[in-house]
Design a protein around this motif. Structure first.
Motif, PDB file in Angstrom:
ATOM      1  N   ASP A  88       0.850  -1.188   0.000  1.00 52.41           N
ATOM      2  CA  ASP A  88       0.000   0.000   0.000  1.00 52.41           C
ATOM      3  C   ASP A  88       0.885   1.237   0.000  1.00 52.41           C
ATOM      4  O   ASP A  88       1.786   1.366   0.833  1.00 52.41           O
ATOM      5  CB  ASP A  88      -0.916   0.030   1.227  1.00 52.41           C
ATOM      6  CG  ASP A  88      -1.943   1.128   1.081  1.00 52.41           C
ATOM      7  OD1 ASP A  88      -2.754   1.047   0.141  1.00 52.41           O
ATOM      8  OD2 ASP A  88      -1.926   2.084   1.874  1.00 52.41           O
ATOM      9  N   THR A  89       0.613   2.120  -0.950  1.00 48.93           N
ATOM     10  CA  THR A  89       1.421   3.332  -1.073  1.00 48.93           C
ATOM     11  C   THR A  89       0.581   4.543  -0.665  1.00 48.93           C
ATOM     12  O   THR A  89      -0.557   4.688  -1.120  1.00 48.93           O
ATOM     13  CB  THR A  89       1.898   3.504  -2.535  1.00 48.93           C
ATOM     14  OG1 THR A  89       2.646   2.344  -2.891  1.00 48.93           O
ATOM     15  CG2 THR A  89       2.766   4.737  -2.702  1.00 48.93           C
ATOM     16  N   LYS A 172      -3.571   7.133  -8.624  1.00 50.52           N
ATOM     17  CA  LYS A 172      -2.257   7.167  -7.959  1.00 50.52           C
ATOM     18  C   LYS A 172      -2.300   7.919  -6.632  1.00 50.52           C
ATOM     19  O   LYS A 172      -2.931   8.978  -6.531  1.00 50.52           O
ATOM     20  CB  LYS A 172      -1.221   7.819  -8.892  1.00 50.52           C
ATOM     21  CG  LYS A 172      -1.170   7.033 -10.200  1.00 50.52           C
ATOM     22  CD  LYS A 172      -0.066   7.432 -11.103  1.00 50.52           C
ATOM     23  CE  LYS A 172      -0.101   6.557 -12.353  1.00 50.52           C
ATOM     24  NZ  LYS A 172      -1.264   6.813 -13.224  1.00 50.52           N
ATOM     25  N   TYR A 176      -0.332  11.766  -8.224  1.00 52.77           N
ATOM     26  CA  TYR A 176       0.680  11.917  -9.266  1.00 52.77           C
ATOM     27  C   TYR A 176       1.413  10.602  -9.513  1.00 52.77           C
ATOM     28  O   TYR A 176       1.416   9.701  -8.671  1.00 52.77           O
ATOM     29  CB  TYR A 176       1.689  13.023  -8.907  1.00 52.77           C
ATOM     30  CG  TYR A 176       2.659  12.668  -7.798  1.00 52.77           C
ATOM     31  CD1 TYR A 176       2.307  12.836  -6.468  1.00 52.77           C
ATOM     32  CD2 TYR A 176       3.919  12.165  -8.084  1.00 52.77           C
ATOM     33  CE1 TYR A 176       3.191  12.506  -5.453  1.00 52.77           C
ATOM     34  CE2 TYR A 176       4.814  11.837  -7.074  1.00 52.77           C
ATOM     35  CZ  TYR A 176       4.444  12.007  -5.759  1.00 52.77           C
ATOM     36  OH  TYR A 176       5.307  11.671  -4.754  1.00 52.77           O
ATOM     37  N   VAL A 197       6.943   4.745  -6.884  1.00 53.42           N
ATOM     38  CA  VAL A 197       6.114   4.174  -7.959  1.00 53.42           C
ATOM     39  C   VAL A 197       5.135   3.138  -7.393  1.00 53.42           C
ATOM     40  O   VAL A 197       4.072   2.900  -7.962  1.00 53.42           O
ATOM     41  CB  VAL A 197       7.014   3.558  -9.056  1.00 53.42           C
ATOM     42  CG1 VAL A 197       6.188   2.996 -10.191  1.00 53.42           C
ATOM     43  CG2 VAL A 197       7.971   4.612  -9.597  1.00 53.42           C
TER      44      VAL A 197
HETATM   45  C1  LIG Z   1       3.063   8.248  -5.647  1.00 52.21           C
HETATM   46  C2  LIG Z   1       2.773   7.305  -6.799  1.00 52.21           C
HETATM   47  C3  LIG Z   1       1.822   6.316  -6.696  1.00 52.21           C
HETATM   48  N1  LIG Z   1       1.560   5.469  -7.752  1.00 52.21           N
HETATM   49  C4  LIG Z   1       0.506   4.429  -7.642  1.00 52.21           C
HETATM   50  O1  LIG Z   1      -0.457   4.781  -6.681  1.00 52.21           O
HETATM   51  C5  LIG Z   1      -1.180   3.593  -6.302  1.00 52.21           C
HETATM   52  C6  LIG Z   1      -1.374   3.652  -4.798  1.00 52.21           C
HETATM   53  O2  LIG Z   1      -2.541   3.008  -4.441  1.00 52.21           O
HETATM   54  P1  LIG Z   1      -2.590   1.642  -3.611  1.00 52.21           P
HETATM   55  O3  LIG Z   1      -3.855   1.626  -2.836  1.00 52.21           O
HETATM   56  O4  LIG Z   1      -1.335   1.454  -2.861  1.00 52.21           O
HETATM   57  O5  LIG Z   1      -2.629   0.519  -4.745  1.00 52.21           O
HETATM   58  P2  LIG Z   1      -3.732   0.227  -5.849  1.00 52.21           P
HETATM   59  O6  LIG Z   1      -3.317   0.829  -7.143  1.00 52.21           O
HETATM   60  O7  LIG Z   1      -5.111   0.585  -5.360  1.00 52.21           O
HETATM   61  O8  LIG Z   1      -3.614  -1.334  -6.008  1.00 52.21           O
HETATM   62  P3  LIG Z   1      -3.910  -2.477  -4.902  1.00 52.21           P
HETATM   63  O9  LIG Z   1      -2.569  -3.006  -4.492  1.00 52.21           O
HETATM   64  O10 LIG Z   1      -4.735  -3.510  -5.593  1.00 52.21           O
HETATM   65  O11 LIG Z   1      -4.639  -1.865  -3.739  1.00 52.21           O
HETATM   66  C7  LIG Z   1      -0.324   2.419  -6.706  1.00 52.21           C
HETATM   67  O12 LIG Z   1      -0.949   1.754  -7.803  1.00 52.21           O
HETATM   68  C8  LIG Z   1       0.985   3.060  -7.145  1.00 52.21           C
HETATM   69  O13 LIG Z   1       1.577   2.296  -8.175  1.00 52.21           O
HETATM   70  C9  LIG Z   1       2.242   5.603  -8.944  1.00 52.21           C
HETATM   71  O14 LIG Z   1       1.979   4.866  -9.901  1.00 52.21           O
HETATM   72  N2  LIG Z   1       3.229   6.562  -9.028  1.00 52.21           N
HETATM   73  C10 LIG Z   1       3.516   7.428  -8.014  1.00 52.21           C
HETATM   74  O15 LIG Z   1       4.416   8.282  -8.169  1.00 52.21           O
END
Ligand SMILES: Cc1cn([C@@H]2O[C@H](COP(=O)(O)OP(=O)(O)OP(=O)(O)O)[C@@H](O)[C@H]2O)c(=O)[nH]c1=O
Length: 613
Positions: A88-89, A172, A176, A197
């Motif tokens: 999770d980001t 994202k 961004y 990323v």
């Molecule tokens: C800051 C930044 C983020 N991301 C994307 O942001 C999503 C975060 O959302 P998450 O909830 O962590 O993930 P998700 O996309 O919902 O996927 P899931 O793991 O199924 O929850 C992820 O996609 C990351 O790559 C980028 O591609 N580039 C960047 O510079």
């Protein structure tokens, strides 16, 4: 640097990436990992306010994403994969957590906040190692996070909107994508680019190195507790040397999140500054008691019931209805909104799903009475924590004005109203995890169960619901049994559950093939636990089972936080505590129980099952 052995360790394993993020899939496949993608259905709605730091929130979300996939796959196939990876980001700016924007306006608000400033990107990662045994699922979670600092240039309105209209921000975190157009907004970055990323590849490889080739004790860095390998390398992972999972003690070590400033071994010499170690985590800890007290007060005033019945309401309306000051009520409502418990719109305040599910006084999964016992009983005891620590005794005299032995009676059974509140508290706290506990193992082979100290029958009814062939006896004190009828559900499962009064330390235990101890052992020190287990062991026939439902502490006893806090609560109130799986294992084995397995639910109770040899 030896790269491939890290990934080669996983070649013979069924690896699942619990993520729909195309970026994570790309990073890991480019690194040579072979995996299947099963996106997680976990709803990313944990209360941010309940985490001391943004990275704790990201790690927990990552963990829940991975656990959801592991459990779903196990239920579907009865065979979970060997490893599930969740991530999770999040973007953190000045104490605020930014996730994916919901629309363009939200993206605008995020990007304009980030403009001209430095923020942190945290990715939490959970590596869940699964093993299926006898229909059950044993899950060991290792988690970590990585932080990268990113500085944005000053963004003009025109640039901002052009970027937003490109469509890139919407999926994202922070709105961004550094890897694409968003890279043009970035002035400087300090740390792992891949982490921004969406996946901290370097730290992930180090973690694998730790898990699949744990360092020999003599090689470990002297600074205990630091989960980073001493050397900034993956060397020494030759195939011939690899210790498998389960060897070397690395499995199941959900390590403590590192405090900022203890990030990298090579940083150790660098003097911490307020920039490199911002005070946010400490400031949030300072406010912990205020957050709890705000929740207790809102529950005590039954604000959530009022807003369910009459909402949305303005602060003035609420103040009038509860006979309180407008200013104070407005402040409390705003705090509740800030904590994610209320939505605030032009129409007024209304409950969020979190409040609807857990904070109404009469909801099916209500924690309202549990919260009230925290306010009325735990809070006064915690005021004397320093005395409790110094003297090693229960502070009943100071907190309640009663002698130690009497305080349980005084706190929970003083009159019928107190007793019912305590029963409702236990009911809610058990009920929220009951389905996960009941289904943690396949219990369909048992025909009779006895829930010792089963109180209102919250777990008994759930077991009956899940296993229509099971008869469950709830065995509890007569004064509890006489009011248990108030909690009887309307469904057919009511017919499978019966209540028997008695004291499990003194009276003959009802016969059963499965005994259950839910939230019992944590009330007692080891000598009493031995006494109780020895009685159960004598009643339990060979091949019979014992299901223990408690919050499990990690082996290093520093996590997870809710179990840790419950443990402190039990110490302060009863000189008792929560335990780790290995502690339960040795207690149970001492009384002839073998094959001790655990499933961590992430809820108010984990589950441990053992078989009478
Ligand atoms: C800051 C930044 C983020 N991301 C994307 O942001 C999503 C975060 O959302 P998450 O909830 O962590 O993930 P998700 O996309 O919902 O996927 P899931 O793991 O199924 O929850 C992820 O996609 C990351 O790559 C980028 O591609 N580039 C960047 O510079």
């Amino acid at each position: 640097m030896v790269l491939y052995p890290v990934m080669r360790k996983l070649l013979d394993k069924r690896v699942v990436l619990a993520s729909a993020s195309p970026r994570r899939q790309e990073i890991l496949s480019h690194a040579g990992l072979r995996f299947t993608v099963v996106p997680s259905k976990f709803k990313e709605n944990l209360s941010k306010a309940s985490f001391p730091t943004p990275y704790a929130y990201a790690m927990e979300t990552a963990k829940q994403k991975a656990l959801e996939v592991a459990r779903r796959m196990h239920q579907k196939d009865l065979r979970a994969p060997d490893i599930v990876i969740g991530a999770d980001t999040i973007v953190a700016l000045e104490g605020l957590i930014l996730e994916k924007p919901v629309d363009k306006t939200d993206a605008y608000s995020m990007l304009s906040r980030l403009s001209g400033k430095e923020h942190s990107v945290f990715t939490g990662v959970a590596i869940v190692q699964c093993s299926s045994q006898g229909g059950g699922l044993d899950l060991d979670v290792s988690e970590f996070y990585e932080e990268t600092r990113v500085r944005f240039s000053q963004l003009s309105e025109e640039l901002l909107w052009e970027y937003i209209h490109s469509g890139e921000p919407l999926d994202k975190a922070g709105g961004y994508g550094i890897q694409a157009l968003g890279g043009m907004l970035v002035e400087a970055i300090h740390g792992d680019f891949h982490n921004v990323v969406g996946f901290p590849l370097n730290r992930f490889c180090k973690k694998l190195a730790e898990l699949y080739h744990p360092p020999r004790p003599e090689d470990r860095p002297r600074e205990k507790q630091d989960s980073i390998p001493a050397e900034d390398t993956f060397d020494g992972l030759g195939d011939s040397e690899g210790a498998g999972p389960g060897q070397g003690g690395a499995r199941g070590d959900r390590r403590r999140p590192r405090a900022p400033g203890r990030e990298h071994a090579k940083d150790a010499d660098r003097k911490p500054s307020v920039e490199s170690v911002p005070p946010t985590a400490v400031l949030e800890l300072i406010d912990g008691y205020k957050v709890s007290k705000a929740l207790f007060t809102a529950c005590k005033m039954k604000l959530f019931d009022l807003l369910r019945d009459k909402g949305p309401l303005s602060a003035l309306d609420v103040a009038r209805k509860i006979g309180a000051s407008e200013g104070g009520t407005g402040q409390l409502l705003d705090v509740c909104a800030g904590l994610g418990l209320l939505d605030k719109t032009e129409g007024g305040y209304s409950n969020t799903p979190l409040a609807t599910l857990y904070l109404l006084s009469d909801g099916e999964y209500s924690l309202h009475s549990f919260i009230m016992t925290q306010e009325e009983v735990s809070w006064p005891f915690f005021s004397y924590l320093d005395f409790a620590v110094r003297e090693g005794t229960v502070q009943a005299q100071r907190a309640m004005g009663t002698a130690g032995e009497d305080h349980y009676q005084e706190s929970f059974y003083k009159n019928r109203e107190k007793k019912l509140q305590f029963m409702r508290a236990m009911h809610g706290h058990t009920k929220v995890a009951a389905r996960q506990v009941a289904t943690a193992f396949d219990l369909s082979g048992f025909t009779s169960a006895c829930d010792l100290g089963g109180c209102t029958g919250a777990l008994a009814y759930e077991l009956a619901r899940q296993y229509p062939g099971l008869k469950v006896t709830v065995f509890d004190l007569p004064e509890v049994i006489e009011d248990a009828v108030c909690f009887q559900p309307h469904g057919p499962e009511a017919g499978q559950v019966s209540f028997v009064p008695g004291d499990f330390f003194q009276d003959t235990l009802p016969e059963a093939d499965l005994y259950i101890l839910s939230k019992i052992l944590h009330n007692w020190p080891d000598d009493k636990v031995h006494q109780l287990l020895s009685r159960i062991s004598r009643s339990c026939k060979p091949g019979g089972g014992l299901l223990v439902a408690e919050q499990l502490l990690d082996e290093d006893k520093c996590r997870p936080l809710p179990a840790l806090m419950m443990s402190l609560n039990m110490t302060v109130l009863f000189q008792a505590r929560e335990r780790s799986l290995s502690e339960y294992r040795s207690l149970l084995q001492a009384h002839g129980f073998t094959d001790v397995r655990a499933v961590r639910t992430g809820s108010t109770s984990d589950a441990v099952l053992a078989t009478r040899a």
